[in-house]
Design an enzyme around this catalytic site. Structure first.
Site, PDB file in Angstrom:
ATOM      1  N   ASN A   1      13.548 -17.758  28.712  1.00 58.48           N
ATOM      2  CA  ASN A   1      13.871 -17.808  27.285  1.00 58.48           C
ATOM      3  C   ASN A   1      12.544 -17.928  26.560  1.00 58.48           C
ATOM      4  OD1 ASN A   1      14.786 -18.557  24.727  1.00 58.48           O
ATOM      5  ND2 ASN A   1      15.040 -20.699  25.330  1.00 58.48           N
ATOM      6  N   GLY A   2      12.292 -17.028  25.606  1.00 56.38           N
ATOM      7  CA  GLY A   2      11.017 -17.079  24.889  1.00 56.38           C
ATOM      8  C   GLY A   2      10.384 -15.704  24.867  1.00 56.38           C
TER       9      GLY A   2
ATOM     10  N   CYS B   1      18.016 -17.036  23.912  1.00 51.75           N
ATOM     11  CA  CYS B   1      18.631 -17.000  25.231  1.00 51.75           C
ATOM     12  C   CYS B   1      18.936 -18.413  25.732  1.00 51.75           C
ATOM     13  CB  CYS B   1      17.760 -16.323  26.272  1.00 51.75           C
ATOM     14  SG  CYS B   1      17.060 -14.770  25.740  1.00 51.75           S
TER      15      CYS B   1
ATOM     16  N   GLU C   1      26.691 -13.030   7.141  1.00 51.85           N
ATOM     17  CA  GLU C   1      26.631 -13.345   8.565  1.00 51.85           C
ATOM     18  C   GLU C   1      27.907 -12.974   9.309  1.00 51.85           C
ATOM     19  OE1 GLU C   1      23.913 -17.243   9.368  1.00 51.85           O
ATOM     20  OE2 GLU C   1      25.673 -17.577   8.134  1.00 51.85           O
TER      21      GLU C   1
ATOM     22  N   TRP D   1      19.658 -13.085  24.313  1.00 48.88           N
ATOM     23  CA  TRP D   1      19.549 -12.549  22.959  1.00 48.88           C
ATOM     24  C   TRP D   1      18.349 -11.624  22.999  1.00 48.88           C
ATOM     25  CZ3 TRP D   1      16.079 -13.417  18.616  1.00 48.88           C
ATOM     26  CH2 TRP D   1      16.580 -12.939  17.400  1.00 48.88           C
TER      27      TRP D   1
ATOM     28  N   LYS E   1      26.669 -16.794   4.170  1.00 45.04           N
ATOM     29  CA  LYS E   1      27.866 -16.920   5.017  1.00 45.04           C
ATOM     30  C   LYS E   1      28.616 -15.597   5.062  1.00 45.04           C
ATOM     31  CE  LYS E   1      27.179 -19.703   6.836  1.00 45.04           C
ATOM     32  NZ  LYS E   1      26.064 -20.574   6.706  1.00 45.04           N
TER      33      LYS E   1
ATOM     34  N   GLU F   1      23.680 -19.720  -0.205  1.00 50.07           N
ATOM     35  CA  GLU F   1      24.339 -20.080   1.042  1.00 50.07           C
ATOM     36  C   GLU F   1      25.685 -19.352   1.159  1.00 50.07           C
ATOM     37  OE1 GLU F   1      23.522 -21.275   3.732  1.00 50.07           O
ATOM     38  OE2 GLU F   1      25.379 -21.936   4.666  1.00 50.07           O
TER      39      GLU F   1
ATOM     40  N   LYS G   1      22.703 -18.820  17.425  1.00 53.63           N
ATOM     41  CA  LYS G   1      22.789 -20.119  16.776  1.00 53.63           C
ATOM     42  C   LYS G   1      21.423 -20.768  16.649  1.00 53.63           C
ATOM     43  CE  LYS G   1      25.080 -23.657  15.274  1.00 53.63           C
ATOM     44  NZ  LYS G   1      25.382 -23.372  13.866  1.00 53.63           N
TER      45      LYS G   1
ATOM     46  N   HIS H   1      18.582  -9.397 -15.937  1.00 56.08           N
ATOM     47  CA  HIS H   1      17.277  -8.803 -15.631  1.00 56.08           C
ATOM     48  C   HIS H   1      17.343  -7.825 -14.465  1.00 56.08           C
ATOM     49  CE1 HIS H   1      15.381 -11.318 -18.563  1.00 56.08           C
ATOM     50  NE2 HIS H   1      15.881 -12.404 -18.011  1.00 56.08           N
TER      51      HIS H   1
ATOM     52  N   ARG I   1      23.336 -19.295  21.870  1.00 59.13           N
ATOM     53  CA  ARG I   1      21.922 -18.917  21.856  1.00 59.13           C
ATOM     54  C   ARG I   1      21.731 -17.399  21.993  1.00 59.13           C
ATOM     55  NH1 ARG I   1      18.697 -23.206  22.561  1.00 59.13           N
ATOM     56  NH2 ARG I   1      17.026 -21.881  23.298  1.00 59.13           N
TER      57      ARG I   1
HETATM   58  C1  G6P Z   1      19.757 -19.450  12.950  1.00 54.01           C
HETATM   59  C2  G6P Z   1      21.210 -19.797  12.710  1.00 54.01           C
HETATM   60  C3  G6P Z   1      21.389 -20.320  11.297  1.00 54.01           C
HETATM   61  C4  G6P Z   1      20.459 -21.502  11.061  1.00 54.01           C
HETATM   62  C5  G6P Z   1      19.005 -21.138  11.333  1.00 54.01           C
HETATM   63  C6  G6P Z   1      18.097 -22.367  11.330  1.00 54.01           C
HETATM   64  O1  G6P Z   1      19.412 -18.343  12.175  1.00 54.01           O
HETATM   65  O2  G6P Z   1      22.038 -18.670  12.924  1.00 54.01           O
HETATM   66  O3  G6P Z   1      22.723 -20.735  11.121  1.00 54.01           O
HETATM   67  O4  G6P Z   1      20.582 -21.936   9.737  1.00 54.01           O
HETATM   68  O5  G6P Z   1      18.889 -20.556  12.637  1.00 54.01           O
HETATM   69  O6  G6P Z   1      18.470 -23.203  12.375  1.00 54.01           O
HETATM   70  P1  G6P Z   1      18.200 -24.760  12.454  1.00 54.01           P
HETATM   71  O7  G6P Z   1      18.762 -25.167  13.786  1.00 54.01           O
HETATM   72  O8  G6P Z   1      16.709 -24.935  12.393  1.00 54.01           O
HETATM   73  O9  G6P Z   1      18.881 -25.412  11.309  1.00 54.01           O
END
Ligand code: G6P
Length: 611
Positions: free
Chosen positions: A100-101, A2, A491, A75, A488, A484, A606, A507, A27
C-alpha cells in the site's frame, strides 16, 4: 491507498484474510487478492478484479488452504484495475508481496531489474519491490534481512507484507508513510492496515512507528525493528472501540446507518467536555491552557469533507475567539511557502488520521515554527494523533461509508468545543459561552428531529434523479455546508454539483440556471437571511427550481417551483451542523434512486494514504 492483511496462525487463514479484506474495502476496491503457503510449502495465489466478493467466489471453487498468508484490496494508482495488476505480486513462484503506497523511484529500479534479467507481469510500482526482495533473498541472510536491505533503496511511501515459501510461517512487514498495525493473538500474529480489519481475531495491537520492520513467525512470535535495524519494544495496546461497525444492522447501507447515528455520536463527542456554563480547556489536555493563551492565530489544514469542517470553524473561531484563522487543503499547503506569524496554532482535521496529505502537512508544519499542533481526529492511535501535541478525539465510531457523514458532524461538534475553549481563554463573554453550551446540549435532540424528516427529503429526491447538474447556495458559515452538500451529491450520485456563496450567484453561475438546474439553498434564520431571499428570487426569475432548507421561523413559502423543507429552530451558530443532515439524506436518496454503489462509490476510497 489499498488495504493489507496478513496472518501467521495454527489454523487455516483464508477466512481470516477474507474477513480482513471485507473490513478494509473502504480503502479501495478495484481488485482483491490473496497468497497462502500450502501445508506442503507451495505458494498459492488467487486474484480477482473488482470487489472482495469476486475473490470470495473464486476461493469457493478453488480454496487456498494454509496457515500463513497475505491479502490485499486495491485502489489503483500505478496501472489500471486488472487481474494482472492485482496484488499479491510474485517474484518467481516462491515469493509474494502486498503493498500500500507509492514507490516513487520505481522506474529506475525497474530498468535495473530488467537488465538483471527480471521480467515484469504487471504495470505496478509494487512488482519492483517483489523482485528486489527476491534478488536480495538469493544473496542470503534470510527474508527479514533481504527486506531490510531493499527498504533502504525505496523512495516513497509504503506499508508492505511479504512471504517466501522457503521460510514457511513467516511474514515480514514494514511501514513508512502508510499505516500498518500488528494484531497480537494467542500463539498467532496478524498484520492489518487498521485494527478494524483484525478485530475479528484480536483486540490487542502493536502500532508500528514510521520506518519499523516487523517479523511475524510461528507460535505468535513478533519481532519489531526500527529504521536502523535495532530491535525495539513497542507497547501492546488494547483497542477500546467496540466491533459493532462491521454490520449495517437494519439499514440498507452503511451511509444511512451512519447518518442516523449522528445524534448519538455527537452526544458522545460532547460527553464529559461540557461544563455547566463553559467548556473546560483541559478537554484538550493539560498543556492546552498555556498553548491557547499564547495562540494569536490559527491555521487549519485538512482534506475533503474534513476541509469543509475547517471552513465552518473559521467563522466560529473568528466570531467567538477573536483570532484570525486561515484554512487550507493539505495538498496545497504542504507545497507552498507558508508565512507563519508568531503565536500560530496549527490544527489538523481528519476522520482517519492517516490521510497522506494531512499527515505530510503536519510534518511540514513542525518545521515552520508553529506554537504547537492540535489534531481533531476519529481514530485513536492513528499517525496524526500520535504526532500531534494535543488531540481531541471525535467519537463517531468507525465510519464505513466512503462518503463521510457522522465524522463531519462530530468534527464540527469538536470544533465548536475548540472555539469555546479558545474563546474562554481569550475572554469570550461568559453569557455567550453559557448560551452556546446550552445549545450544544440540545443539539443531538435537534438532529434527531431533522432525521424524522427523512420521508419528506426522500420525496424531494425524485426531482434530482434525472438531472445532470445541481447548484448549492449558502451564505456565511453555510457556504461550507453548501460545499459539503455538493460534495456528497457528486460522490455518491455522480451528479455534477457546485456550491457558491449565494452572493456570488450574479457573478457567473446565474448564467447556468434554467429549468434543468435544480438549486438547493440552506437558509437558516441568521442575519444574512434577507440577502439570501433576494438571491433566491434571482434563481426563480430564471425558471430554476428551488429547494430551500429553512428554519421553521423564517417564513419562506412553498410555491410553484419552490420546495421548502422546514427545520427545527436551533442557535444560529450551530445551524451548520443541523443543516448538513438533510443534505446528506438528499444525496443518499438520489443515489439510491440512481442505483449507484452508495457505500463504495466508483473511483473513490475512504482513507487516502497516498499523495
Ligand atoms: C477521502 C474520503 C473523504 C474524506 C477525505 C479526508 O477523500 O473519501 O470522505 O473527507 O478522504 O479524509 P480524512 O480521513 O483525513 O478526514
Amino acid at each position: 491507498m489499498c488495504g493489507i492483511v496478513g496472518a501467521v496462525t495454527g489454523r487455516n487463514v483464508e477466512g481470516i484474510l477474507l474477513e480482513g479484506l471485507r473490513r478494509l474495502e473502504y480503502r479501495g476496491y478495484d481488485s482483491a487478492g490473496m497468497a497462502v503457503l500450502s501445508p506442503q510449502g507451495a505458494l498459492q495465489r488467487s486474484r480477482a478484479m473488482g470487489k472482495v466478493a469476486a475473490l470470495e467466489t473464486r476461493l469457493e471453487s478453488e480454496p487456498l488452504p494454509g496457515r500463513c498468508g497475505i491479502a490485499h484490496t486495491r485502489w489503483a494508482t500505478h496501472g489500471r484495475p486488472s487481474e494482472e495488476n492485482a496484488h499479491p505480486h510474485q517474484s518467481g513462484d516462491r515469493l509474494a508481496l502486498v503493498h500500500n503506497g507509492i514507490i516513487e523511484n520505481h522506474e529506475s529500479l525497474r530498468r535495473e531489474l530488467q537488465s538483471a534479467g527480471y521480467g515484469f507481469a504487471s504495470e505496478t510500482d509494487t512488482e519492483v519491490v517483489a523482485h528486489l526482495i527476491d534478488q536480495e533473498f538469493r544473496r542470503g541472510g534470510g527474508l527479514l534481512a533481504a527486506v531490510q536491505r531493499v527498504l533502504a533503496r525505496l523512495e516513497g511511501a509504503y506499508a508492505l507484507a511479504v512471504l517466501h515459501a522457503d521460510e514457511p510461517d513467516t511474514i515480514v512487514g514494514a511501514r513508512k508513510g502508510s499505516p500498518l498495525v500488528v494484531g497480537v493473538g494467542i500463539d498467532e500474529a496478524f498484520l492489518g492496515s487498521d485494527p478494524l480489519a483484525l478485530l475479528q481475531v484480536t483486540d490487542r495491537f502493536v502500532y508500528l512507528q514510521e520506518g519499523d520492520v516487523v517479523c511475524l513467525s510461528g507460535a505468535g512470535r513478533i519481532d519489531v525493528f526500527d529504521a536502523r535495524g535495532e530491535t525495539v519494544n513497542r507497547p501492546v495496546q488494547t483497542f477500546e472501540h467496540g466491533d459493532g461497525a462491521a454490520s449495517k444492522g437494519d439499514y440498507r447501507h452503511f451511509m444511512l446507518k451512519e447518518i442516523f447515528e449522528q445524534p448519538e455520536v455527537i452526544a458522545a463527542t460532547l460527553e464529559g467536555r461540557l461544563g455547566e456554563r463553559s467548556v473546560p480547556v483541559e478537554s484538550f489536555g493539560p498543556d492546552a491552557e498555556t498553548l491557547f493563551e499564547r495562540a494569536k492565530q490559527v491555521h487549519i489544514v485538512a482534506c475533503g469533507t474534513s476541509f469543509h469542517a475547517g471552513l465552518v470553524a473559521r467563522y466560529w473561531l473568528e466570531r467567538y475567539a477573536g483570532v484570525p484563522v486561515q484554512v487550507e487543503v493539505a495538498s496545497e499547503y504542504r507545497y507552498r511557502t507558508v508565512v507563519v506569524p508568531e503565536g500560530t496554532l496549527f490544527v489538523t482535521l481528519s476522520q482517519s488520521g492517516e490521510t497522506a496529505d494531512t499527515l505530510a502537512a503536519l510534518r511540514f508544519a513542525r518545521e515552520q515554527g508553529y506554537l504547537g499542533s492540535v489534531a481533531i481526529c476519529n481514530v485513536p492511535g492513528s499517525s496524526l494523533v500520535r504526532e500531534s501535541d494535543l488531540t481531541l478525539m471525535t467519537q463517531a465510531g468507525p465510519e464505513i461509508g466512503v462518503a463521510s457523514t457522522k465524522a463531519f458532524t462530530t468534527q464540527l461538534a469538536a470544533l465548536m468545543l475548540l472555539t469555546l475553549a479558545l474563546g474562554r481563554v481569550k475572554g469570550l463573554a461568559t453569557e455567550t459561552q453559557a448560551e452556546l453550551v446550552g445549545a450544544l446540549r440540545e443539539l443531538p435532540k435537534r438532529v434527531s428531529q431533522v432525521l424524522e424528516l427523512d420521508g419528506e427529503i426522500e420525496a424531494l429526491s425524485t426531482a434530482f434523479a434525472e438531472k445532470h447538474h445541481a447548484l448549492f447556495l449558502g451564505r456565511g458559515a453555510h457556504f461550507p455546508i453548501a460545499l459539503e452538500g455538493a460534495l456528497k451529491l457528486k460522490e455518491i450520485s455522480y451528479i455534477h454539483a457546485e456550491a457558491y456563496p449565494a452572493g456570488e450567484l450574479k457573478h457567473g453561475p446565474l448564467a447556468l440556471v434554467d429549468s434543468e438546474m435544480p438549486v438547493i439553498s440552506v437558509a437558516p434564520n441568521d442575519e444574512l437571511l434577507d440577502k439570501l431571499k433576494s438571491n433566491l428570487q434571482e434563481v426563480r426569475a430564471r425558471g430554476g427550481e428551488l429547494f430551500v432548507f429553512a428554519d421553521e421561523r423564517v417564513g419562506i413559502e412553498a410555491q410553484e417551483g419552490v420546495h421548502v423543507l422546514c427545520l427545527p429552530h436551533v442557535h444560529d451558530a450551530l445551524a451548520p451542523i443541523l443543516y448538513t443532515v438533510p443534505l446528506q439524506l438528499l444525496s443518499y436518496h438520489v443515489a439510491v434512486l440512481k442505483g449507484t454503489d452508495v457505500d463504495q462509490p466508483r473511483n473513490l476510497a475512504k482513507s487516502v494514504t497516498v499523495e
